[in-house]
Design a protein around this motif. Structure first.
Motif, PDB file in Angstrom:
ATOM      1  N   ARG A 113       0.847  -1.197   0.000  1.00 29.17           N
ATOM      2  CA  ARG A 113       0.000   0.000   0.000  1.00 29.17           C
ATOM      3  C   ARG A 113       0.887   1.253   0.000  1.00 29.17           C
ATOM      4  O   ARG A 113       1.655   1.462   0.934  1.00 29.17           O
ATOM      5  CB  ARG A 113      -0.897  -0.021   1.229  1.00 29.17           C
ATOM      6  N   VAL A 114       0.710   2.082  -1.031  1.00 30.58           N
ATOM      7  CA  VAL A 114       1.540   3.274  -1.189  1.00 30.58           C
ATOM      8  C   VAL A 114       0.657   4.522  -1.182  1.00 30.58           C
ATOM      9  O   VAL A 114      -0.282   4.631  -1.982  1.00 30.58           O
ATOM     10  CB  VAL A 114       2.350   3.224  -2.500  1.00 30.58           C
ATOM     11  N   GLY A 115       0.962   5.455  -0.295  1.00 29.81           N
ATOM     12  CA  GLY A 115       0.256   6.722  -0.252  1.00 29.81           C
ATOM     13  C   GLY A 115       0.956   7.745  -1.127  1.00 29.81           C
ATOM     14  O   GLY A 115       2.182   7.802  -1.167  1.00 29.81           O
ATOM     15  N   ILE A 116       0.174   8.552  -1.843  1.00 28.97           N
ATOM     16  CA  ILE A 116       0.731   9.600  -2.709  1.00 28.97           C
ATOM     17  C   ILE A 116      -0.059  10.884  -2.473  1.00 28.97           C
ATOM     18  O   ILE A 116      -1.294  10.864  -2.450  1.00 28.97           O
ATOM     19  CB  ILE A 116       0.633   9.235  -4.206  1.00 28.97           C
ATOM     20  N   ASP A 176       2.814  -5.390  -7.603  1.00 26.68           N
ATOM     21  CA  ASP A 176       1.680  -5.726  -6.741  1.00 26.68           C
ATOM     22  C   ASP A 176       1.520  -4.625  -5.694  1.00 26.68           C
ATOM     23  O   ASP A 176       1.796  -4.796  -4.506  1.00 26.68           O
ATOM     24  CB  ASP A 176       1.898  -7.090  -6.072  1.00 26.68           C
ATOM     25  N   ILE A 177       1.079  -3.487  -6.178  1.00 27.06           N
ATOM     26  CA  ILE A 177       0.929  -2.290  -5.357  1.00 27.06           C
ATOM     27  C   ILE A 177      -0.452  -1.700  -5.596  1.00 27.06           C
ATOM     28  O   ILE A 177      -0.946  -1.671  -6.720  1.00 27.06           O
ATOM     29  CB  ILE A 177       2.007  -1.236  -5.719  1.00 27.06           C
ATOM     30  N   GLU A 178      -1.098  -1.244  -4.532  1.00 24.62           N
ATOM     31  CA  GLU A 178      -2.288  -0.422  -4.685  1.00 24.62           C
ATOM     32  C   GLU A 178      -1.981   0.943  -4.078  1.00 24.62           C
ATOM     33  O   GLU A 178      -1.303   1.049  -3.058  1.00 24.62           O
ATOM     34  CB  GLU A 178      -3.525  -1.051  -4.041  1.00 24.62           C
ATOM     35  N   THR A 179      -2.441   1.981  -4.756  1.00 24.79           N
ATOM     36  CA  THR A 179      -2.099   3.336  -4.331  1.00 24.79           C
ATOM     37  C   THR A 179      -3.278   4.021  -3.654  1.00 24.79           C
ATOM     38  O   THR A 179      -4.439   3.749  -3.964  1.00 24.79           O
ATOM     39  CB  THR A 179      -1.642   4.187  -5.524  1.00 24.79           C
ATOM     40  N   TYR A 180      -2.948   4.907  -2.743  1.00 24.48           N
ATOM     41  CA  TYR A 180      -3.937   5.711  -2.022  1.00 24.48           C
ATOM     42  C   TYR A 180      -3.556   7.173  -2.266  1.00 24.48           C
ATOM     43  O   TYR A 180      -2.535   7.643  -1.765  1.00 24.48           O
ATOM     44  CB  TYR A 180      -3.903   5.429  -0.527  1.00 24.48           C
ATOM     45  N   VAL A 181      -4.356   7.877  -3.045  1.00 23.18           N
ATOM     46  CA  VAL A 181      -4.038   9.255  -3.390  1.00 23.18           C
ATOM     47  C   VAL A 181      -4.742  10.206  -2.417  1.00 23.18           C
ATOM     48  O   VAL A 181      -5.950  10.107  -2.207  1.00 23.18           O
ATOM     49  CB  VAL A 181      -4.449   9.573  -4.841  1.00 23.18           C
ATOM     50  N   GLY A 233      -1.509   1.590   8.120  1.00 25.39           N
ATOM     51  CA  GLY A 233      -2.286   1.368   6.915  1.00 25.39           C
ATOM     52  C   GLY A 233      -1.558   1.613   5.618  1.00 25.39           C
ATOM     53  O   GLY A 233      -2.142   1.437   4.542  1.00 25.39           O
ATOM     54  N   LEU A 234      -0.290   2.037   5.682  1.00 23.54           N
ATOM     55  CA  LEU A 234       0.497   2.260   4.475  1.00 23.54           C
ATOM     56  C   LEU A 234       1.878   1.629   4.631  1.00 23.54           C
ATOM     57  O   LEU A 234       2.447   1.647   5.727  1.00 23.54           O
ATOM     58  CB  LEU A 234       0.641   3.755   4.184  1.00 23.54           C
ATOM     59  N   ASP A 235       2.398   1.107   3.535  1.00 17.50           N
ATOM     60  CA  ASP A 235       3.720   0.479   3.553  1.00 17.50           C
ATOM     61  C   ASP A 235       4.814   1.405   3.041  1.00 17.50           C
ATOM     62  O   ASP A 235       6.000   1.173   3.298  1.00 17.50           O
ATOM     63  CB  ASP A 235       3.700  -0.796   2.696  1.00 17.50           C
ATOM     64  N   ALA A 236       4.436   2.428   2.300  1.00 16.76           N
ATOM     65  CA  ALA A 236       5.403   3.367   1.740  1.00 16.76           C
ATOM     66  C   ALA A 236       4.664   4.625   1.311  1.00 16.76           C
ATOM     67  O   ALA A 236       3.432   4.629   1.188  1.00 16.76           O
ATOM     68  CB  ALA A 236       6.139   2.750   0.550  1.00 16.76           C
TER      69      ALA A 236
END
Length: 425
Positions: free
Chosen positions: A194-197, A219-224, A243-246
């Protein structure tokens, strides 16, 4: 089988007992268990109350008598006790949703409990007399659902019964959904990282390119997160909740508003969470060329002679000055130096070709001198910190720049492309 849905009903029974009992009856009609917590000023004895005001103060406070305290102190005391009680119920896996109903005081109390005791994603609903006004201080960066009571929560009538009934049925349905998700594999933690942007309108092309690149290749889902103040705080909250990995903190514009009094500040704690957590993090200076205000006429008088840009009828942008650019750079340096648990997990990218869509050469916010001060402040401030600073001649919205930022994060995360996984399988 999923467990029986279980809802916490929170309210001031000394002033809203009849209304709260009606909400309770509507929830129970939906085959849902209710834990009824009284957070009122005065002790009320009623058989449906699960955790009385007296018990709440005794078990989670100092057992004091709050009946003679000022209203504000009562709210603070009862909110603190109820937060501990609700957090315990949540940690033990006992509850699936929470609801409250009341006026401004009850709403303030319930919202504090919901914000402090429960994570994003857990169902939270407040029926409130102030739900149709400025809800900034109520919801904050969380996902509290507000329902306007229309009439005051002061005596049952046809309108209030309908509103409270809708709320009771709604929270029962939310609780049922929450309970069912515990056994649904699609909602459990999977293999995707899970990657936050962070994004703003003037950095949208870059974020879109990053998001598509990461999700198509890995295999990444992004959270903008829209960097409007609450967006930055929401991302930081999710990091703290695990809740975020990066993070790709591409758009740090909220720092400008923090320093200038703009309307989209995320407060003084921006840039702390990811560094403290030690997760892979790319930080950039997207949209730090601007402060945000409302319509042109709302811009403070002291800024009337500054370079202003009407982004749309309700948003006016002010170009960051040289002095403000130095302050923004200093803020970034101080936060990263102080909070970075693992400096090697952090990397700062400086797109010297333009830090926003309108700060490119010949753009309305082009100011190479201010940008140079920003870049130099960050480079000098992070020298010797162990944090890499990448100075790049491309603009932030250059697609190749976005792809390289994405790959820089992937490298720090240590993951491989989907195709490689398939080949190995």
């Amino acid at each position: 089988m999923s467990p029986t849905p279980h809802v916490v009903l929170l309210g001031t029974c000394d002033t809203k007992l009849d209304e709260l009992l009606f909400v309770r009856s509507e929830i129970v009609r939906n085959t849902t268990t209710v834990t009824f917590i009284d957070v009122g000023r005065k002790l009320i004895d009623h058989g449906t109350i699960t955790i009385s005001q007296e018990r709440l103060l005794k078990e989670y406070g100092e057992g004091q008598n709050v009946s003679e305290l000022p209203r504000g102190d009562v709210i603070k005391t009862m909110a603190a006790c109820a937060t501990k009680a609700v957090k315990k119920l949540y940690t033990e896996g006992e509850i699936h949703a929470i609801i409250s109903a009341g006026g401004s005081g009850g709403t303030s109390l319930a919202a504090q409990v919901m914000r402090d005791a429960l994570p994003i994603g857990f169902p939270k609903l407040i029926v409130s007399t102030v739900a149709s006004g400025d809800t900034n201080t109520i919801v904050g960066e969380t996902d509290i659902t507000l329902m306007s009571s229309v009439v005051d929560v002061a005596g049952l009538n046809q309108i209030l019964r309908q509103v409270l009934s809708n709320a009771g049925f709604a929270i029962a349905a939310m609780a049922r959904a929450q309970a069912s998700r515990r056994d649904d594999a699609s909602y459990k933690e999977g293999k995707k990282k899970r990657v936050g942007i962070t994004m703003f309108g003037v950095t949208t092309p870059a974020v879109d390119a990053i998001r598509k690149h990461l999700e198509s290749k890995y295999d990444i889902e992004t959270y903008v997160f829209h960097a409007t103040g609450h967006g930055g705080k929401a991302m930081e909250r999710l990091v703290r909740e695990g809740g975020l990995d990066a993070v790709i903190d591409l758009t740090t514009t909220e720092i400008c508003d923090h320093h200038t009094g703009g309307v989209m500040s995320a407060g003084p704690h921006r840039l702390e969470a990811a560094s403290e957590a030690g997760i892979p993090s790319i930080v950039s200076v997207g949209a730090t060329d601007m402060t945000n205000f409302g319509p042109m006429q709302t811009v403070p008088e002291r800024y009337k002679d500054r370079k202003l840009y009407e982004h749309n009828p309700v948003v006016t942008l002010m170009r960051t000055s040289k002095d403000e650019a130095r302050k923004v750079g200093t803020f970034i340096v101080e936060k990263l130096r102080k909070y970075s648990k693992d400096p090697k997990a952090v990397q700062v990218w400086l797109p010297t070709g333009g830090i926003s869509m309108i700060a490119v050469p010949d753009g309305p916010f082009a100011d190479s001198e201010a940008d140079k001060i920003l870049f130099q402040t960050i480079k000098d401030g992070l020298a010797g910190s162990g944090i890499d600073v990448i100075e790049d001649k491309r603009a932030i919205n250059d697609q190749s720049f976005a792809h390289d930022v994405a790959e820089a994060l992937v490298s720090k995360m240590g993951i491989i492309e989907k195709q490689s996984n398939v080949a190995q399988g």
